[in-house]
Design a protein around this motif. Structure first.
Motif, PDB file in Angstrom:
ATOM      1  N   VAL A 169       7.499   8.446  16.261  1.00  0.00           N
ATOM      2  CA  VAL A 169       7.705   9.748  15.716  1.00  0.00           C
ATOM      3  C   VAL A 169       6.837  10.009  14.569  1.00  0.00           C
ATOM      4  CG1 VAL A 169       9.309  11.547  14.579  1.00  0.00           C
ATOM      5  CG2 VAL A 169      10.042   9.752  16.174  1.00  0.00           C
ATOM      6  N   ALA A 221      10.063   3.250   6.698  1.00  0.00           N
ATOM      7  CA  ALA A 221       8.831   2.468   5.894  1.00  0.00           C
ATOM      8  C   ALA A 221       9.093   2.207   4.599  1.00  0.00           C
ATOM      9  CB  ALA A 221       7.686   3.332   6.195  1.00  0.00           C
ATOM     10  N   ILE A 246      11.374  11.978  11.674  1.00  0.00           N
ATOM     11  CA  ILE A 246      12.191  11.004  12.295  1.00  0.00           C
ATOM     12  C   ILE A 246      13.658  10.913  11.887  1.00  0.00           C
ATOM     13  CG2 ILE A 246      11.917   9.141  10.376  1.00  0.00           C
ATOM     14  CD1 ILE A 246      11.162   7.079  12.397  1.00  0.00           C
ATOM     15  N   ALA A 265       1.439   6.697   2.032  1.00  0.00           N
ATOM     16  CA  ALA A 265       1.127   6.116   0.816  1.00  0.00           C
ATOM     17  C   ALA A 265       0.308   4.611   0.692  1.00  0.00           C
ATOM     18  CB  ALA A 265       2.455   6.000   0.015  1.00  0.00           C
ATOM     19  N   GLY A 321       9.088   7.630  -1.725  1.00  0.00           N
ATOM     20  CA  GLY A 321       8.595   8.744  -1.138  1.00  0.00           C
ATOM     21  C   GLY A 321       8.362   8.863   0.205  1.00  0.00           C
ATOM     22  N   GLY A 322       7.747   9.854   0.704  1.00  0.00           N
ATOM     23  CA  GLY A 322       7.579   9.809   2.049  1.00  0.00           C
ATOM     24  C   GLY A 322       8.700   9.609   3.025  1.00  0.00           C
ATOM     25  N   SER A 364       2.993   2.247   7.095  1.00  0.00           N
ATOM     26  CA  SER A 364       1.810   1.734   6.146  1.00  0.00           C
ATOM     27  C   SER A 364       0.557   3.017   6.301  1.00  0.00           C
ATOM     28  CB  SER A 364       1.351   0.633   6.726  1.00  0.00           C
ATOM     29  OG  SER A 364       2.113  -0.595   6.207  1.00  0.00           O
ATOM     30  N   ALA A 365       0.946   3.887   6.937  1.00  0.00           N
ATOM     31  CA  ALA A 365      -0.300   5.061   7.440  1.00  0.00           C
ATOM     32  C   ALA A 365      -0.017   6.228   6.360  1.00  0.00           C
ATOM     33  CB  ALA A 365      -0.163   5.640   8.750  1.00  0.00           C
ATOM     34  N   ASP A 391       2.502  14.392  11.556  1.00  0.00           N
ATOM     35  CA  ASP A 391       1.493  15.330  11.554  1.00  0.00           C
ATOM     36  C   ASP A 391       0.544  15.251  12.771  1.00  0.00           C
ATOM     37  OD1 ASP A 391      -0.297  13.353  10.895  1.00  0.00           O
ATOM     38  OD2 ASP A 391       0.062  13.827   8.760  1.00  0.00           O
ATOM     39  N   GLY A 446       6.959  15.025  14.917  1.00  0.00           N
ATOM     40  CA  GLY A 446       8.241  15.527  14.332  1.00  0.00           C
ATOM     41  C   GLY A 446       8.822  14.804  13.121  1.00  0.00           C
TER      42      GLY A 446
HETATM   43  P1  ADP Z   1       3.990   3.815   3.878  1.00  0.00           P
HETATM   44  O1  ADP Z   1       4.156   3.821   2.215  1.00  0.00           O
HETATM   45  O2  ADP Z   1       4.312   2.892   4.712  1.00  0.00           O
HETATM   46  O3  ADP Z   1       2.493   4.358   3.994  1.00  0.00           O
HETATM   47  P2  ADP Z   1       4.880   6.787   4.125  1.00  0.00           P
HETATM   48  O4  ADP Z   1       6.263   7.234   4.220  1.00  0.00           O
HETATM   49  O5  ADP Z   1       4.051   7.170   2.858  1.00  0.00           O
HETATM   50  O6  ADP Z   1       4.969   4.954   4.190  1.00  0.00           O
HETATM   51  O7  ADP Z   1       3.988   7.251   5.316  1.00  0.00           O
HETATM   52  C1  ADP Z   1       4.203   6.698   6.629  1.00  0.00           C
HETATM   53  C2  ADP Z   1       4.313   7.739   7.765  1.00  0.00           C
HETATM   54  O8  ADP Z   1       5.233   8.486   7.701  1.00  0.00           O
HETATM   55  C3  ADP Z   1       2.953   8.840   7.139  1.00  0.00           C
HETATM   56  O9  ADP Z   1       2.285   8.969   8.435  1.00  0.00           O
HETATM   57  C4  ADP Z   1       4.041  10.031   6.867  1.00  0.00           C
HETATM   58  O10 ADP Z   1       3.142  11.238   7.065  1.00  0.00           O
HETATM   59  C5  ADP Z   1       5.038   9.744   7.986  1.00  0.00           C
HETATM   60  N1  ADP Z   1       6.310  10.614   7.444  1.00  0.00           N
HETATM   61  C6  ADP Z   1       6.580  11.087   6.145  1.00  0.00           C
HETATM   62  N2  ADP Z   1       7.783  11.640   6.274  1.00  0.00           N
HETATM   63  C7  ADP Z   1       8.010  11.562   7.567  1.00  0.00           C
HETATM   64  C8  ADP Z   1       9.491  11.931   8.412  1.00  0.00           C
HETATM   65  N3  ADP Z   1      10.374  12.671   8.037  1.00  0.00           N
HETATM   66  N4  ADP Z   1       9.368  11.653   9.716  1.00  0.00           N
HETATM   67  C9  ADP Z   1       8.318  10.925  10.608  1.00  0.00           C
HETATM   68  N5  ADP Z   1       7.351  10.422   9.577  1.00  0.00           N
HETATM   69  C10 ADP Z   1       7.133  10.802   8.347  1.00  0.00           C
END
Ligand code: ADP
Length: 171
Positions: free
Chosen positions: A153, A21, A10, A124, A30-31, A121-122, A156, A8
């Motif tokens: 959390v 992260a 977070i 970007a 982003g993310g 870290s999983a 995907d 889901g």
């Molecule tokens: P990083 O730069 O540490 O890799 P990211 O945000 O790019 O951080 O990704 C970290 C993880 O968070 C990835 O698995 C991504 O799919 C996931 N993610 C992105 N948006 C959300 C969210 N709203 N809730 C939970 N996980 C998320």
């Protein structure tokens, strides 16, 4: 300590502390970082800017953690941590483990009982899913800090499956 896996978003979790992260600038990205700032509103960024102007002038180092308000999120705090960028040539998992350990330590200092982690870290930062999941699960299990619940959390299906395997294999 109860470890729960949820697939889901977070930003919708009703926990005491949500882990972000972040990147070392603490000024958004982003993310999951983007989602937390978007949903949590401007108070989070305001506190991040204040940290950058005082104790964290050079930014937050990789593997460390710092807390701010959670703004409009259902949580009380956002704990920002900076994961390492994945490198095939250099062993950086101690830094990734440190993100989880330092976040748990800070959560305990804040008297949080429940915490939600994304897969640091999983995204970007390119960490292979199975390895990111193994490091995360082991770091939480080996921590001397015990909260009542640690919730991973995962955004995907593949990430959720990788964490489920890590719990089975290393739990
Ligand atoms: P990083 O730069 O540490 O890799 P990211 O945000 O790019 O951080 O990704 C970290 C993880 O968070 C990835 O698995 C991504 O799919 C996931 N993610 C992105 N948006 C959300 C969210 N709203 N809730 C939970 N996980 C998320």
């Amino acid at each position: 300590m109860q470890i729960r896996l949820v697939q889901g978003d977070i930003t919708e979790q009703h926990v005491d502390a949500v882990v972000n992260a972040a990147n070392s600038s603490l000024l958004g990205g982003g993310g999951v970082d983007g989602a937390i700032h978007r949903k949590g509103g401007p108070d989070i960024l305001r506190e991040c800017r204040a940290l950058r102007a005082s104790s964290l002038r050079d930014g937050l180092p990789t593997g460390q953690a710092v807390a701010t308000t959670a703004g409009r999120l259902p949580a009380s705090w956002v704990i920002h941590t900076v994961g390492p960028v994945y490198s095939a040539g250099e062993e950086r998992s101690p830094l990734l483990a440190s993100c989880y350990r330092e976040s748990l330590r800070l959560a305990a200092e804040l008297a949080a009982e429940t915490i939600a982690f994304p897969a640091v870290s999983a995204g970007a930062y390119g960490w292979p899913l199975s390895d990111a999941a193994r490091v995360a699960v082991q770091a939480v299990q080996e921590s001397s800090i015990t909260l009542s619940e640690v919730r991973f959390v995962l955004f995907d299906g593949p990430t959720h499956a990788a964490f489920a395997r890590a719990v089975t294999e290393h739990g």
